[in-house]
Design a protein around this motif. Structure first.
Motif, PDB file in Angstrom:
ATOM      1  N   GLY A  95      18.764  56.815  84.968  1.00 45.61           N
ATOM      2  CA  GLY A  95      19.624  57.797  85.600  1.00 45.61           C
ATOM      3  C   GLY A  95      21.066  57.335  85.668  1.00 45.61           C
ATOM      4  O   GLY A  95      21.428  56.253  85.201  1.00 45.61           O
ATOM      5  N   PRO A  96      21.928  58.174  86.267  1.00 42.87           N
ATOM      6  CA  PRO A  96      23.347  57.814  86.373  1.00 42.87           C
ATOM      7  C   PRO A  96      23.561  56.672  87.360  1.00 42.87           C
ATOM      8  O   PRO A  96      22.761  56.459  88.270  1.00 42.87           O
ATOM      9  N   ASN A  97      24.640  55.939  87.172  1.00 44.17           N
ATOM     10  CA  ASN A  97      24.992  54.867  88.104  1.00 44.17           C
ATOM     11  C   ASN A  97      25.645  55.491  89.330  1.00 44.17           C
ATOM     12  O   ASN A  97      26.867  55.593  89.430  1.00 44.17           O
ATOM     13  N   ASP A  98      24.818  55.913  90.277  1.00 47.15           N
ATOM     14  CA  ASP A  98      25.312  56.682  91.415  1.00 47.15           C
ATOM     15  C   ASP A  98      25.215  55.933  92.737  1.00 47.15           C
ATOM     16  O   ASP A  98      25.437  56.511  93.800  1.00 47.15           O
ATOM     17  N   HIS A  99      24.855  54.646  92.691  1.00 47.37           N
ATOM     18  CA  HIS A  99      24.788  53.828  93.889  1.00 47.37           C
ATOM     19  C   HIS A  99      25.537  52.518  93.642  1.00 47.37           C
ATOM     20  O   HIS A  99      25.866  52.180  92.506  1.00 47.37           O
ATOM     21  N   TRP A 100      25.791  51.807  94.720  1.00 44.60           N
ATOM     22  CA  TRP A 100      26.535  50.568  94.627  1.00 44.60           C
ATOM     23  C   TRP A 100      25.811  49.451  95.362  1.00 44.60           C
ATOM     24  O   TRP A 100      25.174  49.668  96.385  1.00 44.60           O
ATOM     25  N   VAL A 101      25.933  48.253  94.842  1.00 44.04           N
ATOM     26  CA  VAL A 101      25.512  47.042  95.540  1.00 44.04           C
ATOM     27  C   VAL A 101      26.750  46.161  95.658  1.00 44.04           C
ATOM     28  O   VAL A 101      27.485  45.977  94.684  1.00 44.04           O
ATOM     29  N   ARG A 102      26.951  45.648  96.855  1.00 41.39           N
ATOM     30  CA  ARG A 102      28.164  44.890  97.128  1.00 41.39           C
ATOM     31  C   ARG A 102      27.805  43.502  97.646  1.00 41.39           C
ATOM     32  O   ARG A 102      26.860  43.341  98.422  1.00 41.39           O
ATOM     33  N   ALA A 103      28.567  42.506  97.248  1.00 43.08           N
ATOM     34  CA  ALA A 103      28.384  41.130  97.715  1.00 43.08           C
ATOM     35  C   ALA A 103      29.629  40.704  98.479  1.00 43.08           C
ATOM     36  O   ALA A 103      30.754  40.861  97.996  1.00 43.08           O
ATOM     37  N   VAL A 104      29.418  40.166  99.670  1.00 42.69           N
ATOM     38  CA  VAL A 104      30.498  39.659 100.522  1.00 42.69           C
ATOM     39  C   VAL A 104      30.095  38.259 100.943  1.00 42.69           C
ATOM     40  O   VAL A 104      29.000  38.060 101.469  1.00 42.69           O
ATOM     41  N   SER A 105      30.955  37.263 100.729  1.00 40.46           N
ATOM     42  CA  SER A 105      30.570  35.883 100.993  1.00 40.46           C
ATOM     43  C   SER A 105      31.712  35.109 101.637  1.00 40.46           C
ATOM     44  O   SER A 105      32.859  35.162 101.176  1.00 40.46           O
ATOM     45  N   TYR A 106      31.389  34.413 102.724  1.00 42.99           N
ATOM     46  CA  TYR A 106      32.324  33.533 103.410  1.00 42.99           C
ATOM     47  C   TYR A 106      31.829  32.094 103.269  1.00 42.99           C
ATOM     48  O   TYR A 106      30.620  31.854 103.366  1.00 42.99           O
ATOM     49  N   PRO A 107      32.747  31.125 103.045  1.00 35.90           N
ATOM     50  CA  PRO A 107      34.206  31.240 102.992  1.00 35.90           C
ATOM     51  C   PRO A 107      34.714  31.717 101.638  1.00 35.90           C
ATOM     52  O   PRO A 107      33.993  31.665 100.640  1.00 35.90           O
ATOM     53  N   ALA A 108      35.949  32.164 101.622  1.00 36.15           N
ATOM     54  CA  ALA A 108      36.552  32.645 100.384  1.00 36.15           C
ATOM     55  C   ALA A 108      36.671  31.510  99.379  1.00 36.15           C
ATOM     56  O   ALA A 108      36.914  30.354  99.739  1.00 36.15           O
ATOM     57  N   GLY A 109      36.484  31.880  98.123  1.00 39.50           N
ATOM     58  CA  GLY A 109      36.658  30.920  97.042  1.00 39.50           C
ATOM     59  C   GLY A 109      35.383  30.357  96.471  1.00 39.50           C
ATOM     60  O   GLY A 109      35.402  29.788  95.383  1.00 39.50           O
ATOM     61  N   LEU A 110      34.251  30.525  97.164  1.00 42.84           N
ATOM     62  CA  LEU A 110      32.981  29.982  96.673  1.00 42.84           C
ATOM     63  C   LEU A 110      32.312  30.916  95.664  1.00 42.84           C
ATOM     64  O   LEU A 110      31.776  30.467  94.656  1.00 42.84           O
ATOM     65  N   PHE A 111      32.294  32.213  95.967  1.00 43.23           N
ATOM     66  CA  PHE A 111      31.602  33.175  95.100  1.00 43.23           C
ATOM     67  C   PHE A 111      32.637  34.014  94.367  1.00 43.23           C
ATOM     68  O   PHE A 111      32.984  35.129  94.764  1.00 43.23           O
ATOM     69  N   THR A 112      33.120  33.464  93.279  1.00 38.21           N
ATOM     70  CA  THR A 112      34.083  34.141  92.417  1.00 38.21           C
ATOM     71  C   THR A 112      33.642  33.955  90.974  1.00 38.21           C
ATOM     72  O   THR A 112      32.722  33.193  90.680  1.00 38.21           O
ATOM     73  N   GLY A 113      34.281  34.660  90.076  1.00 36.04           N
ATOM     74  CA  GLY A 113      34.039  34.470  88.655  1.00 36.04           C
ATOM     75  C   GLY A 113      32.595  34.615  88.250  1.00 36.04           C
ATOM     76  O   GLY A 113      31.899  35.556  88.643  1.00 36.04           O
ATOM     77  N   ALA A 114      32.110  33.651  87.460  1.00 38.01           N
ATOM     78  CA  ALA A 114      30.754  33.727  86.912  1.00 38.01           C
ATOM     79  C   ALA A 114      29.701  33.703  88.010  1.00 38.01           C
ATOM     80  O   ALA A 114      28.656  34.348  87.891  1.00 38.01           O
ATOM     81  N   ARG A 115      29.959  32.972  89.081  1.00 36.07           N
ATOM     82  CA  ARG A 115      28.978  32.903  90.169  1.00 36.07           C
ATOM     83  C   ARG A 115      28.799  34.276  90.826  1.00 36.07           C
ATOM     84  O   ARG A 115      27.676  34.696  91.115  1.00 36.07           O
ATOM     85  N   MET A 116      29.901  34.965  91.071  1.00 44.55           N
ATOM     86  CA  MET A 116      29.803  36.305  91.643  1.00 44.55           C
ATOM     87  C   MET A 116      29.130  37.259  90.664  1.00 44.55           C
ATOM     88  O   MET A 116      28.318  38.111  91.053  1.00 44.55           O
ATOM     89  N   THR A 117      29.437  37.127  89.384  1.00 46.06           N
ATOM     90  CA  THR A 117      28.809  37.982  88.373  1.00 46.06           C
ATOM     91  C   THR A 117      27.299  37.804  88.368  1.00 46.06           C
ATOM     92  O   THR A 117      26.539  38.779  88.308  1.00 46.06           O
ATOM     93  N   ARG A 118      26.826  36.554  88.425  1.00 46.65           N
ATOM     94  CA  ARG A 118      25.389  36.302  88.458  1.00 46.65           C
ATOM     95  C   ARG A 118      24.750  36.901  89.716  1.00 46.65           C
ATOM     96  O   ARG A 118      23.660  37.482  89.647  1.00 46.65           O
ATOM     97  N   MET A 119      25.418  36.732  90.837  1.00 42.61           N
ATOM     98  CA  MET A 119      24.869  37.252  92.085  1.00 42.61           C
ATOM     99  C   MET A 119      24.743  38.770  92.033  1.00 42.61           C
ATOM    100  O   MET A 119      23.703  39.337  92.377  1.00 42.61           O
ATOM    101  N   LEU A 120      25.792  39.445  91.589  1.00 40.95           N
ATOM    102  CA  LEU A 120      25.756  40.906  91.524  1.00 40.95           C
ATOM    103  C   LEU A 120      24.717  41.399  90.520  1.00 40.95           C
ATOM    104  O   LEU A 120      24.034  42.400  90.760  1.00 40.95           O
ATOM    105  N   SER A 121      24.606  40.708  89.397  1.00 35.06           N
ATOM    106  CA  SER A 121      23.607  41.095  88.405  1.00 35.06           C
ATOM    107  C   SER A 121      22.201  41.010  88.990  1.00 35.06           C
ATOM    108  O   SER A 121      21.380  41.911  88.805  1.00 35.06           O
ATOM    109  N   ALA A 122      21.927  39.928  89.716  1.00 36.64           N
ATOM    110  CA  ALA A 122      20.612  39.773  90.328  1.00 36.64           C
ATOM    111  C   ALA A 122      20.366  40.847  91.375  1.00 36.64           C
ATOM    112  O   ALA A 122      19.283  41.452  91.436  1.00 36.64           O
ATOM    113  N   LEU A 123      21.362  41.123  92.205  1.00 38.99           N
ATOM    114  CA  LEU A 123      21.201  42.136  93.252  1.00 38.99           C
ATOM    115  C   LEU A 123      20.963  43.520  92.645  1.00 38.99           C
ATOM    116  O   LEU A 123      20.149  44.302  93.160  1.00 38.99           O
ATOM    117  N   ALA A 124      21.666  43.832  91.559  1.00 43.09           N
ATOM    118  CA  ALA A 124      21.486  45.133  90.912  1.00 43.09           C
ATOM    119  C   ALA A 124      20.065  45.284  90.370  1.00 43.09           C
ATOM    120  O   ALA A 124      19.431  46.329  90.516  1.00 43.09           O
TER     121      ALA A 124
END
Length: 745
Positions: A349-378
Motif C-alpha cells: 500500500g501507500p506510505n501513509d504512516h510514519w515511524v520516528r526515532a528520537v534519541s538523547y543525548p544528541a550526536g549518538l544516533f546520526t548518519g548510518a546508525r540512525m538509518t539502521r534504526m529507522l529501517s529496523a523500526l519500519a
C-alpha cells in the motif's frame, strides 16, 4: 546539536526532518527490562554461548502503559511540519514507490491540522461506571466518600528549561475553573500503566501552592497523594502550582540533565477525584529557545501557527481529548537526535504512516546508525500491523535515552515507547528485540487488553491474571517479529524458545495466572516476572496447537486479530471466556492435540510442566541437550562495536570480581585471546578451561588501559537447543514455515 535550528516539538502523528543493548537476543530480557530491583526472573545459567553468571541488572520491567482503549482523536491528523515543532503533522509530498522511504528535510511550513474524534470512551465509561466512580478514593479515608467539585477548562503549564534542569526539577501549574459547589479534590497517579509498580508520584511534589482568582487558597491533604482545596466557589479560576523532583533515570518517572528533560503525564498531571477521566485538557511547554520538544500529543493548531508567525519556539501548546491520552504521551524536551521514515499500513500500500526515532543525548544516533534504526523500526511496524490488519497510529515514536548507568528496558505507550539503554550498547543487534517487544504493545495491551485493565485506575494497584497474554505473548510476537521482518533468523528464535524452556524449568512451579498477579509484589521465590518467558512459551504452544488442528489454515494471529476487532474496537476489554472462545474457534474444524480446556487447567491455571515432547514434533522440531565445561568469568555483558566485551554486571565473589573487573569495563584481551566479538570470548572459555593460576586481562576503564589478573574457575554447563527435524512430516514443515513467516495455507 545535530539537526535543524530551532525547537522541535515532536508530537504524535507528526513528522519532522532530522539529522542525518549489546545483548544477544536470548539474553536481552535478563539484562535490560524484565526483572525488578531486588528480584525478578532471569535465565539461571548463561550456557556455553555466553558467560553471564547469575547476575544481570535488576531493573523494572517495561510493561503496559496503556492509557485508554479508545483510539485517539489525533489518529487522523493532516501532515505538516511547523517550525520548531515535531507535532501531529507531516510534511506533504508525492508518494514514494518504496514501502518504507526516508523523509527528506522539507521547507518549514505551517498548516493547521484537523482531527476526527473517536467517542469510544463513553461506551467504556458506561460499561464500567461502578469502577470509574470508585477510582481515586483517598488511601487513608477509605470509609469516606470523596468526590471533587466539578472542574472545567483544564490547562497545564510545564516548564523545562536550563534553569529547572539545573535544579533537577520541573515547574508545574494546573489551571481550571470550578464548575460547582464543594471543595475541589485533586490527586496524582500512584503508577504508570504498563509499569506494574506503585511509585506514588506525589512523593516528588514540593512547594504546593494553590490560588483562587489570584489569591492564596487554603488546602490540606486527605492522604499522601490527594489534596483538598478548601473554600473554592463555582466559576472561580484556580491555579495549583508546584515543583516536581526529576532526578531519577527511570522510564516511568522523570529525569533531567542540563540540556534535557523527560517526564510522563502520570508524574505531573493531577486529576479531580471521582470525576472520571473523559475530559479534555491542554498542555503548554515552556522551554529555552532552540530546545526541541518530542511527544505523542497533538499540538494545538492555534499555538503552532502563532509560534510559526512570531518565531518564538520557547512555548508550545498541545492538547488531549481525555485524561487517559493526556498521561500516555510522554515528553522529551531539550537537545536530541531525531529523524523519520515513512511506512505503509498494508503490504504494497501507500506510505501513509510514519515511524520516528528520537534519541538523547544528541550526536549518538546520526548518519548510518540512525538509518539502521529507522529501517529496523519500519520493518517491525509493517510486520506487527500484518498480525492485526491494522496500523492504529499515524506516527509511532521511539523515545530513547542512552546513558552509562540506565535503569534499563522500555515502557510502551499507545503510539510510542520510552527506552533506556547503556550508552556503550547503541550498536548491539539485541536492541531490535527491545524495539519489537515495546512496539507490539501498541496493539496488545495499549489497545487489546483484558477487561481487568479497562479502564485504568490510577490511584492504586490494578492486578490481573492476564499479564501472561499482555506481556508474555507480546514477548513471543516480539521474537517472532524479528524473524518475520528479516531482522533475525529462525535459529535465534529457536534459541530464545529453548532458553525460556530451560529458565522456566529452574524456578518453582508457578501458575501463569499467579505469576501475573505477583507483578505488583515482586515475589522473592524466583517467580518474579515469570509471566514473560512462560507466557511467551504459552503463546508458542497455542500457536502450534492451533496451526496443527486447523491444518495451518489458522494461527494465534487469528486469535489476536479477532479479539482486537470484537473487543478493543468495541471499546472494551476481553474476558476469559472470549479469549478461550477465540482460541477454540481458530482451531476449528480440527481437534487440537491437547484440548484447550486442559491447556487452561494444567498449564495456565495449573503448574504442570509444558508437554514439549508432544508439542515440538507438531512443528517439525525437537529438543537437543548439550553439555560443556567452560571457564566461568562471572560477568554479564556483550561485545561493543569495536569487538571488546563491555561489562554490564559483575557477580559478587566471582572470578571477575576477584580480579577487580567492574561494570563499564571493556575487556580487550583475555590471556592471549584478543577480543573481536562474542566468538573470541567463547574461544577463551574453551581454551583456558584446564589452565592453572590466574591469567592477565587487558581492559579499558574510563579510557585508560590497565591489566588485571583473572583467576581461572570452570563450570559444567548443560543447555538445551531446539533444532529442526530433517525428516519432519510435510504438515509439520508447513506449520513451522507458517509460524516463522506469519502465513497460513
Amino acid at each position: 546539536m545535530n539537526g535543524p535550528t530551532g525547537s522541535l516539538a515532536v508530537s504524535d502523528g507528526t513528522q519532522s526532518c532530522g539529522q542525518g543493548f549489546p545483548v544477544p537476543v536470548p539474553y536481552r530480557r535478563t539484562i535490560y527490562s524484565r526483572t525488578r530491583t531486588g528480584g525478578g526472573w532471569r535465565h539461571p545459567s548463561p550456557g556455553p554461548g555466553r558467560d553471564r553468571g547469575r547476575g544481570g541488572r535488576r531493573t523494572s520491567h517495561s510493561v503496559v502503559r496503556l492509557a485508554k482503549i479508545a483510539r485517539s482523536a489525533e489518529d487522523h491528523l493532516s501532515p505538516t511540519i511547523i517550525r520548531g515543532t515535531l507535532s501531529n503533522h507531516m510534511p506533504a509530498g508525492p508518494p514514494h514507490p518504496n514501502r518504507a522511504s526516508r523523509m527528506t528535510c522539507p521547507t518549514v511550513i505551517a498548516r493547521p491540522s484537523t482531527g476526527l474524534a473517536v467517542a469510544v470512551v463513553l461506551a467504556m465509561a458506561a460499561a464500567h461506571a461502578t469502577r470509574v466512580a470508585a477510582q481515586g478514593e483517598p488511601q487513608t479515608h477509605a470509609g469516606r466518600v470523596t468526590r471533587s467539585a466539578p472542574i472545567a477548562d483544564v490547562r497545564y503549564d510545564v516548564t523545562v528549561d536550563s534553569a529547572t534542569t539545573r535544579a533537577r526539577s520541573l515547574a508545574v501549574a494546573m489551571h481550571f475553573k470550578v464548575g460547582g459547589p464543594g471543595p475541589v479534590v485533586l490527586a496524582l497517579p500512584a503508577w504508570s500503566p504498563g509499569h506494574y509498580v506503585l511509585l506514588w508520584f506525589a512523593r516528588r511534589v514540593s512547594q504546593f501552592t494553590p490560588t483562587m482568582n489570584g489569591m492564596p487558597l487554603s488546602w490540606h491533604q486527605l492522604d499522601f497523594q490527594t489534596w483538598q482545596l478548601d473554600g473554592t466557589t463555582p466559576g472561580a479560576a484556580v491555579t495549583v502550582a508546584f515543583h516536581y523532583l526529576a532526578d531519577t533515570i527511570d522510564r516511568a518517572v522523570a529525569w533531567t540533565r542540563p540540556d534535557f528533560g523527560f517526564f510522563n503525564g502520570t508524574n505531573v498531571f493531577m486529576y479531580p477525584v471521582g470525576r472520571g477521566f473523559d475530559w479534555p485538557a491542554q498542555v503548554t511547554i515552556h522551554t529555552d529557545a532552540g530546545w526541541n520538544i518530542a511527544t505523542g500529543m497533538a499540538e494545538s493548531p492555534a499555538g503552532a501557527l502563532s509560534a510559526a508567525h512570531t518565531g518564538d519556539d520557547s512555548r508550545r501548546t498541545f492538547r488531549a481529548s481525555n485524561y487517559h491520552d493526556l498521561v500516555d504521551r510522554p515528553f522529551f524536551i531539550g537537545h536530541f537526535d531525531f529523524d523519520s521514515i515513512q511506512v505503509s499500513s498494508t503490504v504494497g500500500g501507500p506510505n501513509d504512516h510514519w515511524v520516528r526515532a528520537v534519541s538523547y543525548p544528541a550526536g549518538l544516533f546520526t548518519g548510518a546508525r540512525m538509518t539502521r534504526m529507522l529501517s529496523a523500526l519500519a520493518k517491525l511496524a509493517v510486520t506487527h500491523a500484518a498480525v492485526f490488519h491494522d496500523m492504529p497510529w499515524k506516527t509511532y515514536t521511539v523515545l530513547q535515552i542512552a546513558d552509562p548507568h540506565p535503569n534499563g528496558g522500555g515502557l510502551e505507550h499507545q503510539d510510542s515507547q520510552v527506552d533506556e539503554i547503556p550508552s556503550g550498547s547503541i550498536d548491539a543487534p539485541g536492541l531490535n528485540g527491545l524495539y519489537a517487544h515495546e512496539m507490539f504493545h501498541a496493539w496488545n495491551v495499549k489497545r487489546l487488553r483484558p477487561s481487568d485493565l479497562v479502564p485504568y485506575r490510577y490511584d492504586d494497584a490494578q492486578p490481573t491474571e492476564w499479564l501472561w497474554v499482555s506481556e508474555g505473548i507480546t514477548d513471543y510476537y516480539g521474537d517472532l517479529g524479528l524473524v518475520r521482518s528479516g531482522l533475525g533468523d529462525s535459529t535465534a528464535f529457536m534459541a530464545k524458545m529453548a532458553q525460556n524452556i530451560s529458565g522456566v524449568a529452574t524456578v518453582p512451579p508457578t501458575a501463569l495466572a499467579d505469576a501475573s498477579l505477583g507483578a505488583w509484589v515482586n515475589p522473592t521465590d524466583g517467580s518474579s516476572g515469570l509471566y514473560y518467558p512462560k507466557g511467551s512459551l504459552a503463546g508458542f504452544m497455542l500457536d502450534v496447537l492451533i496451526r496443527d488442528a486447523s491444518d495451518n489454515h489458522h494461527s494465534l494471529d487469528d486469535v489476536m486479530r479477532s479479539l482486537y476487532t470484537t473487543t478493543y474496537k468495541q471499546g472494551r476489554g476481553f474476558t476469559p471466556s472470549e479469549w478461550w472462545g477465540a482460541v477454540a474457534a481458530a482451531a476449528r474444524p480440527g481437534t487440537p492435540a491437547i484440548a484447550f480446556a486442559d491447556v487452561e487447567r494444567r498449564y495456565i491455571a495449573g503448574r504442570d510442566p509444558y508437554p514439549w515432547d508432544a508439542i515440538l514434533p507438531l512443528v517439525g522440531l525437537r529438543m537437543v541437550t548439550d553439555s560443556a565445561t567452560l571457564v566461568q568469568l562471572g560477568i554479564s555483558g556483550a561485545a561493543d562495536s569495536s569487538g571488546a566485551e563491555l561489562v554490564y554486571y559483575v557477580v559478587p565473589t566471582s572470578a571477575a570480581a576477584t580480579a577487580g573487573i567492574v561494570a563499564g569495563d571493556r575487556l580487550t584481551q583475555l590471556a592471549d585471546v584478543e577480543m573481536h566479538g562474542d566468538s573470541s570470548l567463547m574461544a577463551f572459555r574453551h581454551r583456558y578451561v584446564n589452565a592453572t593460576g590466574p591469567v592477565p586481562v587487558i581492559l579499558l576503564r574510563a579510557g585508560h588501559q590497565m591489566t588485571v589478573q583473572l583467576p581461572i574457575t570452570s563450570k559444567l554447563y548443560v543447555t538445551q537447543r531446539i533444532v529442526s527435524v530433517p525428516d519432519a512430516s510435510s504438515k509439520a514443515a508447513r506449520v513451522r514455515h507458517g509460524l516463522l513467516t506469519g502465513t497460513t495455507d
